[in-house]
Design a protein around this motif. Structure first.
Motif, PDB file in Angstrom:
ATOM      1  N   ARG A   1       0.840  -1.202   0.000  1.00 47.56           N
ATOM      2  CA  ARG A   1       0.000   0.000   0.000  1.00 47.56           C
ATOM      3  C   ARG A   1       0.877   1.255   0.000  1.00 47.56           C
ATOM      4  O   ARG A   1       0.616   2.221  -0.723  1.00 47.56           O
TER       5      ARG A   1
ATOM      6  N   SER B   1      -3.545   1.897   6.195  1.00 45.96           N
ATOM      7  CA  SER B   1      -4.893   2.269   5.752  1.00 45.96           C
ATOM      8  C   SER B   1      -5.066   3.781   5.790  1.00 45.96           C
ATOM      9  O   SER B   1      -5.600   4.387   4.863  1.00 45.96           O
TER      10      SER B   1
ATOM     11  N   HIS C   1     -11.221   1.242   3.453  1.00 46.90           N
ATOM     12  CA  HIS C   1     -10.266   1.586   4.506  1.00 46.90           C
ATOM     13  C   HIS C   1     -10.944   2.377   5.626  1.00 46.90           C
ATOM     14  O   HIS C   1     -10.676   2.144   6.823  1.00 46.90           O
TER      15      HIS C   1
ATOM     16  N   SER D   1     -12.891  -0.048   7.712  1.00 45.77           N
ATOM     17  CA  SER D   1     -11.992  -0.806   8.574  1.00 45.77           C
ATOM     18  C   SER D   1     -11.507   0.040   9.748  1.00 45.77           C
ATOM     19  O   SER D   1     -11.447  -0.433  10.893  1.00 45.77           O
TER      20      SER D   1
END
Length: 395
Positions: free
Chosen positions: A252, A326, A378, A381
């Protein structure tokens, strides 16, 4: 882009490599952006091969991995990859592009010596591209943002695993020499290394997508009775999701690094254009409607850079960095979308042509907001994490 001498926590070796990457990309790679060896899905492998030959000559092939196989820190990698990202061809040239960079990181950390020799060595050398087979078609009810929905199945048959299923959005599958395939067994998720091409892995079609910087594009794949030797499984059956987590946060973050470099380049081009172009008696940049947008870009770029280095430091301290990556993915992708959009806007008609890379970078950043987890996933989450932390605090 923050000058290298102002970035703390870099070794002299890493600082030198990052500076050499920037010079190489600006002087050698950017002229290739007009090379006709592109199709609608990305640069051709012939072009990638030529660019990597130039990187080898410059001593910059896979620069974030040392000769002994160890990696530079995530902070040092950020300094390198941001500069590689100054051209959409830069990361490909020096072999730090997706999905190869993430796949190399995964194999470097969890692969056996035998698997590293067979699969990782040619990847680090830039001799073979790779693909990561995880996402599945929605019409099959398969795994997307929720990997637990995986439908691709595998079972043991003698000393081989047999895999069947379908995958989609598989970046670089067309032309790849190595694949990492995820499937589920009775024990849970499994991860396999395979040589490509293989007749049991069939490309149904290469999707037409908004982005176009990755060779091979993004494919829909049918896997039909693929037989993989048992010793080509990563770890043990049922450990696939654990290994996916090893790859997840660093991959990421390297997306953030590369596309941050691209948006710095867009800002440079938009600044040059608006300082040279006149309207209503003065340079465009002197009109508040233009100058303010470039000022907002400068703020967003600085914040994105700080977020990227902050998350890199979290990973360098040994944390898995799931939550932090994230946060970085959301903050950086959304900030860079604003930057790319403003660059197009202040350049007017010129901003939507292919005369500069600004238009291409805009399209690439739009896709970046989706892959490796859409912003909304994201945030969902992170919301769950906030609730869990609150519940824990209640005792």
């Amino acid at each position: 882009m923050t000058p290298l001498d102002q970035i703390t926590g870099l070794s002299d070796e890493a600082r030198d490599i990052a500076a050499r990457i920037e010079t190489f990309v600006r002087d050698t790679i950017i002229p290739y952006e007009k090379d006709p060896r592109h199709d609608m899905h990305g640069p051709t492998d012939d072009l990638v091969h030529e660019l990597r030959g130039l990187a080898r000559e410059a001593g910059l092939m896979t620069p974030h991995v040392r000769d002994d196989g160890t990696h530079f820190t995530h902070r040092e990698t950020a300094a390198m990859l941001i500069r590689a990202g100054l051209s959409t061809l830069g990361a490909l040239a020096v072999n730090v592009s997706a999905p190869d960079e993430g796949n190399m990181f995964l194999l470097g950390h969890v692969g056996s010596p035998e698997l590293k020799e067979r699969f990782l060595t040619p990847m680090i050398a830039g001799e073979k591209r790779s693909a990561f087979f995880m996402t599945e078609p929605a019409e099959d009810g398969g795994a997307g943002s929720d990997p637990s929905m995986m439908q691709t199945e595998c079972h043991l048959d003698g000393n081989h695993w047999v895999i069947n299923g379908r995958k989609t959005y598989i970046t670089g599958a067309q032309g790849a020499g190595i694949g990492i395939v995820m499937a589920k067994a009775d024990e849970g998720a499994c991860m396999f290394l395979v040589d490509l091409p293989d007749p049991a892995i069939r490309i149904e079609r290469v999707l037409d997508t908004i982005d176009g910087s990755m060779p091979g594009g993004h494919s829909v794949i049918a896997i039909e009775n693929l037989r993989v030797p048992a010793d080509q499984m990563l770890g043990e059956a049922g450990e696939g999701f654990k290994y996916a987590q090893v790859r997840l946060a660093p991959a990421r973050l390297t997306h953030c690094m590369r596309w941050l470099g691209a948006c710095y380049r867009s800002q440079e081009i938009a600044t040059d254009y608006t300082c040279r172009r006149h309207a209503f008696g003065k340079p465009l940049i002197e009109h508040e409607g233009v100058g303010f947008q470039l000022a907002e870009n400068r703020i967003d770029l600085q914040q994105a850079e700080l977020m990227t280095f902050w998350c890199a430091d979290v990973l360098d301290r040994g944390s898995r960095g799931t939550t932090e990556s994230s946060m970085a993915k959301v903050a950086v992708s959304e900030a860079l979308m604003r930057v790319a959009d403003r660059c197009v806007q202040v350049m007017g008609g010129q901003g939507v042509t292919a005369d500069t890379p600004v238009e291409r970078i805009f399209r690439e950043i739009r896709a970046f907001r989706i892959y490796d987890g859409p912003t909304e996933v994201h945030k969902w989450s992170l919301g769950k994490k906030i609730q869990k932390d609150w519940q824990k605090a209640q005792g």
